[in-house]
Design a protein around this motif. Structure first.
Motif, mmCIF file in Angstrom:
data_model
loop_
_atom_site.group_PDB
_atom_site.id
_atom_site.type_symbol
_atom_site.label_atom_id
_atom_site.label_comp_id
_atom_site.label_asym_id
_atom_site.label_seq_id
_atom_site.Cartn_x
_atom_site.Cartn_y
_atom_site.Cartn_z
ATOM 1 N N LYS A 182 0.850 -1.260 -0.120
ATOM 2 C CA LYS A 182 -0.049 -0.050 0.037
ATOM 3 C C LYS A 182 0.910 1.396 0.082
ATOM 4 N N LEU A 183 2.081 1.204 -0.346
ATOM 5 C CA LEU A 183 3.009 2.653 -0.305
ATOM 6 C C LEU A 183 3.318 2.397 -1.931
ATOM 7 N N LYS A 184 3.323 3.934 -2.123
ATOM 8 C CA LYS A 184 3.670 4.524 -3.470
ATOM 9 C C LYS A 184 4.782 5.649 -3.303
ATOM 10 N N PHE A 185 5.984 5.325 -4.146
ATOM 11 C CA PHE A 185 7.140 5.985 -3.995
ATOM 12 C C PHE A 185 7.254 7.162 -5.142
ATOM 13 N N ASP A 186 7.641 8.256 -5.092
ATOM 14 C CA ASP A 186 7.878 9.329 -6.220
ATOM 15 C C ASP A 186 9.095 10.020 -5.728
ATOM 16 N N ALA A 187 9.947 10.342 -6.953
ATOM 17 C CA ALA A 187 10.963 10.966 -6.732
ATOM 18 C C ALA A 187 10.726 12.403 -6.818
ATOM 19 N N ILE A 188 11.040 13.474 -5.937
ATOM 20 C CA ILE A 188 10.899 14.810 -5.868
ATOM 21 C C ILE A 188 12.016 15.383 -5.909
ATOM 22 N N VAL A 189 12.125 16.589 -6.477
ATOM 23 C CA VAL A 189 13.340 17.635 -6.379
ATOM 24 C C VAL A 189 12.708 18.594 -5.293
ATOM 25 N N VAL A 190 13.793 18.784 -4.466
ATOM 26 C CA VAL A 190 13.290 19.546 -3.460
ATOM 27 C C VAL A 190 14.388 20.775 -3.087
ATOM 28 N N SER A 191 14.088 21.930 -3.161
ATOM 29 C CA SER A 191 15.121 23.090 -2.817
ATOM 30 C C SER A 191 15.180 23.125 -1.413
ATOM 31 N N PRO A 192 16.314 23.721 -1.324
ATOM 32 C CA PRO A 192 16.763 23.794 0.191
ATOM 33 C C PRO A 192 15.635 24.505 1.000
ATOM 34 N N GLU A 193 15.107 25.807 0.467
ATOM 35 C CA GLU A 193 14.021 26.602 0.931
ATOM 36 C C GLU A 193 12.905 25.518 1.387
ATOM 37 N N ALA A 194 12.501 24.556 0.312
ATOM 38 C CA ALA A 194 11.235 23.898 0.300
ATOM 39 C C ALA A 194 11.624 22.783 1.604
ATOM 40 N N ARG A 195 12.714 22.427 1.589
ATOM 41 C CA ARG A 195 12.994 21.642 2.884
ATOM 42 C C ARG A 195 12.993 22.321 4.097
ATOM 43 N N GLY A 196 13.321 23.449 4.099
ATOM 44 C CA GLY A 196 13.165 24.110 5.350
ATOM 45 C C GLY A 196 14.725 24.533 5.740
ATOM 46 N N ASP A 197 15.527 24.418 4.836
ATOM 47 C CA ASP A 197 16.985 24.610 5.059
ATOM 48 C C ASP A 197 17.367 25.805 4.661
ATOM 49 N N ILE A 198 18.244 26.397 5.383
ATOM 50 C CA ILE A 198 18.506 27.906 4.943
ATOM 51 C C ILE A 198 19.592 27.972 3.950
ATOM 52 N N LYS A 199 20.468 26.707 3.849
ATOM 53 C CA LYS A 199 21.527 26.709 2.790
ATOM 54 C C LYS A 199 21.429 25.361 2.179
ATOM 55 N N GLY A 200 22.255 24.979 1.143
ATOM 56 C CA GLY A 200 22.245 23.624 0.634
ATOM 57 C C GLY A 200 22.077 23.714 -0.925
ATOM 58 N N ARG A 201 21.872 22.630 -1.566
ATOM 59 C CA ARG A 201 21.620 22.353 -3.018
ATOM 60 C C ARG A 201 20.091 21.795 -2.898
ATOM 61 N N SER A 202 19.588 21.837 -4.122
ATOM 62 C CA SER A 202 18.377 21.029 -4.289
ATOM 63 C C SER A 202 18.580 19.493 -4.416
ATOM 64 N N GLU A 203 17.719 18.911 -3.777
ATOM 65 C CA GLU A 203 18.044 17.436 -3.495
ATOM 66 C C GLU A 203 17.055 16.705 -4.143
ATOM 67 N N VAL A 204 17.133 15.342 -4.246
ATOM 68 C CA VAL A 204 16.310 14.449 -4.531
ATOM 69 C C VAL A 204 15.838 13.885 -3.362
ATOM 70 N N MET A 205 14.394 13.835 -3.202
ATOM 71 C CA MET A 205 13.896 13.276 -2.033
ATOM 72 C C MET A 205 12.733 12.257 -2.329
ATOM 73 N N ILE A 206 12.292 11.362 -1.481
ATOM 74 C CA ILE A 206 11.225 10.505 -1.891
ATOM 75 C C ILE A 206 10.005 10.682 -1.129
ATOM 76 N N LYS A 207 8.847 10.808 -2.144
ATOM 77 C CA LYS A 207 7.597 11.140 -1.327
ATOM 78 C C LYS A 207 7.030 9.825 -1.449
ATOM 79 N N VAL A 208 6.459 9.505 -0.105
ATOM 80 C CA VAL A 208 5.865 8.137 0.185
ATOM 81 C C VAL A 208 4.389 8.404 0.521
#
Ligand SMILES: Nc1ncnc2c1ncn2[C@@H]1O[C@H](COP(=O)(O)OP(=O)(O)OP(=O)(O)O)[C@@H](O)[C@H]1O
Length: 977
Positions: A635-661
């Motif tokens: 019953k789980l579905k996984f999707d790759a998403i590209v998340v910017s540091p702002e969207a992750r709630g980080d002040i700095k860093g680069r956009s990262e691939v995260m996994i939406k479950v």
């Protein structure tokens, strides 16, 4: 016993195709034994320098000698310093060989990031043979020479090959023996740790070693192909036991035994800014536990060598247990650190160089392993008696050195010591039977053992090589080029049925999740080839695109069956010299770009390139996780998403691939960092393997990788608040948008920052604390209150909502209280921050930085339970999109173009915010100026009035109505002002 330092060599490889395409910059240099690395972000800085025993330049300055061997190109400026395979072997491998003849144990291990050239140095490719084959070849040349010279010596050579994957040991010469949990690693009081039951194949020629290695590597390939991308995460240890038997001066039978371990470590992973921190499955599924433990062991050993009293955590992982002898005991040890030459890999290469730098400080103590056979048997007998007595009289006494051997319990808690005692007792019991076997084996002749092994083991010799030249076939592509092309299926039948072993007898049986019973058919119509999907919805891609009807197959076409079986079709009749070489990267890239990801390499920034690399790794794994979830109805579905540091709630860093479950039943969503996803995927694979083997595969909820902790909190969204106004001592009172990881607004937050005095009393305009230039704050005491009053319009599904943020150099976040069951939580939070006095750093932080206020909460399951199983839901989704289910599962919620757009919007917003702040500041200034002006004007008026009064008075006194003099006095009054 002689003390020896670990020998450390660094080697840099040529640019690979992708790096050349991307115009990668060279950041490594070498001079003599020194290596240098340049930070690409700071090209004017001095490169960092490291001194090693050897620094091998294999980047350029070489040429093909006509047989495919890369040797020095003396006409090239770097030709002189180029190190070929032979040079590396002569420096490192020859020493290991010499050790073996003298009866010393040796360990040679290769460390470095994935694709940095570890296997090239250790194993080599084609005629560019690496250390392992050259070593094996020369050991037999030496034996043959001694035999020809008529020396009274007998030799035994045994070969073993194991893989450590996800903390499990797999015997690569007999993979079936290590099913379910792998071989157990036990401890021998004398020999140290060993893999119990590992096959030691007696070999009596180099050719036999080659065959064994072929077999071991093919076994690795089969496992790696059934499950995705495992190879680079596994450590491979090739063991060669070399025994020389002779009579000593006293005429006794004596032997000299040397064990050589040649270790090809798993790729050192890129560190994520968002690790698997806090995941309850972290321990159970730590795929890189062995590698990080090795780092800790190396650090502790280096500290120890520098005189510090520290415990060396050998027991923390399987790898460090098996390498204990190599690093902390009786072995001469060599480390070869492989680095990429390219700027994109700066962080990894720097960390490899640092790792190697630590390793060179380690010292080991070595002795010759020389023992008369009789003495060995006697000792083993005595050992068994001692173990028997010890266990009979209440087990191990942890305080007795004779019981615990060299086991170091410094700093361990009572519970840890009790657990260790239990583990050791178990090992000792197993040891007694091992000792008995060993005694038995010693009595048996080696020839007998060799015969028995060869009868029971027919190594897989690749007879297919000849046939491949003329017959159409498909071959496997693997992330690790060493493993590509090792699995070959011929497709000369008119109809070649491809499917799982459950199906109709298939001509080509493939394994792995999402392989259907009748998955596909390859047609051979008089030498013309075509592929068609079987009567199922299994995923089938040709050159990255879904195959929906019968499609022509051409030479070098890439085929993806299910989610893990990536193959290349070869039609030798069509093959030509102009064919481009097919690589795993190229095949994965075309799949990714066909799914809508931007894989173009031109004009990409370093961050974009790193993002692409991550996507290349994540996308196939997502496919696999979805197919396992579907198969096991999780019953789980996984999707790759590209998340910017702002969207992750980080002040700095680069956009990262995260996994939406997404739980398709409860509609609860989580976002997992890459590391957490990969850790969990390994457990999913294990579950699936057990399921596929018909074994008990279910795991309790707390160990199930598909189960999220019911109390897990979700990051609802974040708010970015710039602090610039504070640097002018202007208060800020705003309602800010809360955006989630997709960049969507999910609510509003009322947020204030107000300058105050030491006691927290907020300043008002009347206090006039505004500064024209923030620098004026340096050295002054600065106090302000941060207020988070409430959030508005949050999604209904959240409860126990709270906000948290990090201010300046805080390590711990500041949190509001948790508010349950409302979409408009009132936090009424207030906290005073004091900086007395404000430093230059603080002031520039206030001027240029923002704080990220993250909103967290728990998700309430959706009320309507969907009574669909995973398969049905995924199928429903795919029907809607007219695609196969698995092909559809990586449809991402945010594509990079959109993510970029969103980032640009965020940047614009940021700019706008800044402008607004500036405007507010200006407005404030204008207001203050106006106020001043008003005051001035009123003062002016008063003065004017006063003056005119005075003039009047004077006029009244002096000249009574002389207009001209009155005028001049009035202008005087203005000048006065
Ligand atoms: N010195 C070298 N000269 C030429 N090519 C090289 C050299 N070193 C590495 N390569 C090439 O670079 C690629 C990656 O090398 P290799 O497979 O040895 O990396 P690795 O570190 O073992 O990777 P993994 O961790 O995936 O096993 C291969 O295609 C290999 O042919």
């Amino acid at each position: 016993m002689a003390e020896e330092s670990v020998k450390v060599a660094v080697r840099v490889r040529p640019f690979n195709k992708r790096e050349r395409q991307r115009n990668a910059k060279l950041i490594i240099d070498m001079k003599g034994p020194n290596s240098y690395i340049q930070d690409p972000e700071n090209p004017n800085e001095e490169p960092r320098s490291f001194a090693f025993d050897y620094s091998y330049w294999s980047h350029d300055g070489c040429k093909d000698d006509g047989n495919g061997y890369y040797g020095k190109d003396t006409s090239h400026p770097n030709g002189k310093k180029f190190a070929d395979q032979r040079t590396v072997y002569d420096d490192l491998g020859k020493g290991v060989l010499k050790n073996a003849w003298e009866g010393f144990n040796s360990t040679l291990f290769a460390y470095g990031q994935t694709g940095s050239g570890k296997s090239w140095s250790m194993v080599g490719y084609g005629v560019n043979k690496g250390i392992v084959p050259l070593f094996c070849d020369e050991i037999f040349q030496g034996i043959d020479k001694k035999k020809a010279d008529g020396e009274a010596l007998e030799f035994e050579v045994e070969f073993s090959m194991l893989e450590i994957y996800n903390e499990q040991v797999r015997d690569l010469l007999n993979p079936k023996s290590s099913k379910r949990g792998g071989l157990k690693v036990r401890q021998h009081p004398k020999k140290g740790f060993y893999a119990d039951g590992l096959t030691f194949a007696p070999v009596n020629s180099y050719k036999q070693i080659e065959e064994q290695m072929e077999e071991g590597t093919t076994n690795r390939t089969v496992a790696a192909t059934n499950m995705n991308a495992t190879s680079s995460r596994a450590h491979t240890i090739v063991g060669i036991k070399f025994v020389q038997k002779y009579k000593n001066a006293a005429g006794e039978d004596t032997s000299k035994t040397a064990i050589c371990n040649l270790v090809d470590l798993a790729g050192s992973e890129r560190a994520d800014s968002t690790g698997a921190t806090g995941d309850r499955l972290k321990e159970g599924a730590a795929i890189n536990q062995s590698l990080s433990s090795l780092g800790n062991v190396i650090s502790a050993l280096a500290d120890k060598a520098n005189g510090k009293n520290v415990r060396v955590p050998f027991r923390d992982s399987v790898l460090t247990k098996l390498l204990k002898n190599a690093l902390g005991g009786n072995s001469k040890t060599v480390m070869i650190a492989a680095v990429s030459p390219a700027d994109i890999n700066y962080d990894e290469s720097l960390s490899t160089l640092r790792y190697a730098d630590r390793a060179k400080q380690i010292k080991t103590s070595v002795k010759v392993n020389e023992d008369p056979t009789e003495k060995l048997i006697r000792e083993l007998n005595e050992e068994n008696e001692r173990l028997k007595q010890m266990l009979a009289s209440g087990g191990i006494d942890m305080s007795k050195a004779s019981d615990v051997g060299d086991e170091d319990t410094t700093g361990m808690s009572d519970e840890e010591i009790a657990a260790l005692k239990k583990e050791m007792e178990e090992d000792f019991k197993a040891q007694m039977s091992e000792n008995a076997n060993e005694m038995e084996e010693m009595k048996k002749s080696y020839e007998e053992k060799l015969k028995a092994f060869q009868e029971g083991h027919v190594p897989v010799v690749s007879e297919t090589n000849e046939k491949k030249k003329t017959t159409p076939h498909i071959y496997n592509l693997n992330f690790d080029p060493q493993l590509s092309g090792r699995i070959v299926y011929f497709t000369e039948l008119p109809e070649n049925k491809i499917g799982s072993k459950k199906g109709d007898p298939s001509d080509i049986v493939l394994a792995g999740p999402s392989i259907q019973e009748q998955h596909a058919v390859i047609f051979n119509e008089g030498g013309k080839f075509a592929i068609e999907r079987g009567n199922s919805s299994g995923r089938l891609l040709r050159n990255g695109e879904p195959v929906s009807s019968k499609t022509e197959l051409c030479n070098n076409d890439r085929l993806m069956f299910g989610t893990t079986q990536l193959m290349v079709f070869v039609n030798p009749k069509e093959a030509g010299s102009s064919d481009t070489e097919v690589s795993y990267e190229m095949a994965q890239e075309e799949i990714a770009s066909n799914s809508g990801f931007d894989m173009n390499t031109e004009n990409k920034s370093r961050d974009d390139m790193l993002l692409q690399e991550d996507l290349m790794e994540v996308l196939p794994a997502i496919e696999e996780a979805n197919s396992i979830s579907e198969e096991l109805d999780k019953k789980l579905k996984f999707d790759a998403i590209v998340v910017s540091p702002e969207a992750r709630g980080d002040i700095k860093g680069r956009s990262e691939v995260m996994i939406k479950v997404t739980n398709i039943e409860t509609e609860i969503e989580w976002v997992w960092p890459r590391t957490k996803f990969f850790n969990r995927k390994y457990v999913m694979q294990e579950m699936y393997e057990n399921y596929a083997e018909g074994e008990d595969w279910q795991l309790p909820a707390e160990k199930d990788p598909f189960e999220e902790d019911p109390n897990a909190e979700t990051h609802i969204g974040s708010v970015k608040a710039w602090l610039k106004s504070l640097s002018y001592q202007i208060e800020m009172d705003e309602q800010l948008e809360i955006t989630d990881f997709k960049g969507t607004e999910v609510g509003l937050l009322n947020f204030e920052i107000r300058p105050c005095d030491k006691k927290g009393k907020e300043y008002t305009e009347a206090d006039d604390i505004f500064v024209d230039d923030p620098k004026a704050l340096v050295g002054r005491d600065v106090y302000f209150n941060v207020k988070i009053t409430k959030a508005l319009g949050l999604p209904k599904k959240f409860t126990d909502v709270y906000a948290k943020f990090l201010m300046y150099v805080d390590d711990e976040p500041t949190c509001t209280k948790k508010i349950a069951d409302t979409t408009n939580p009132e936090f009424n939070f207030k906290k005073q921050f004091s900086f007395a006095p404000a430093t230059k750093q603080l002031v520039s932080y206030l001027e240029d930085s923002a704080i990220m206020i993250q909103i967290w909460g728990k998700q309430k399951p959706s009320k309507v339970k969907k009574n669909l199983n995973t398969k049905q839901t995924l199928h429903k989704l795919s029907e809607a999109k007219g695609q196969s289910s698995a092909a559809n599962t990586n449809v991402k919620t945010v594509d990079p173009a959109k993510a970029k757009f969103m980032m640009e919007v965020a940047m614009l917003k940021k700019k706008q915010e800044k402008l607004e702040h500036k405007m507010a500041h200006m407005r404030k200034m204008v207001q203050i100026a106006e106020d001043h002006n008003k005051q001035r004007i009123s003062l002016k008026l008063i003065k004017e009035i006063m003056n005119s009064q005075m003039i009047k008075m004077r006029g009244d006194d002096d000249d009574g109505g002389r207009g001209g003099s009155g005028k001049s006095d009035k202008s005087k009054a203005c000048v006065l002002l």
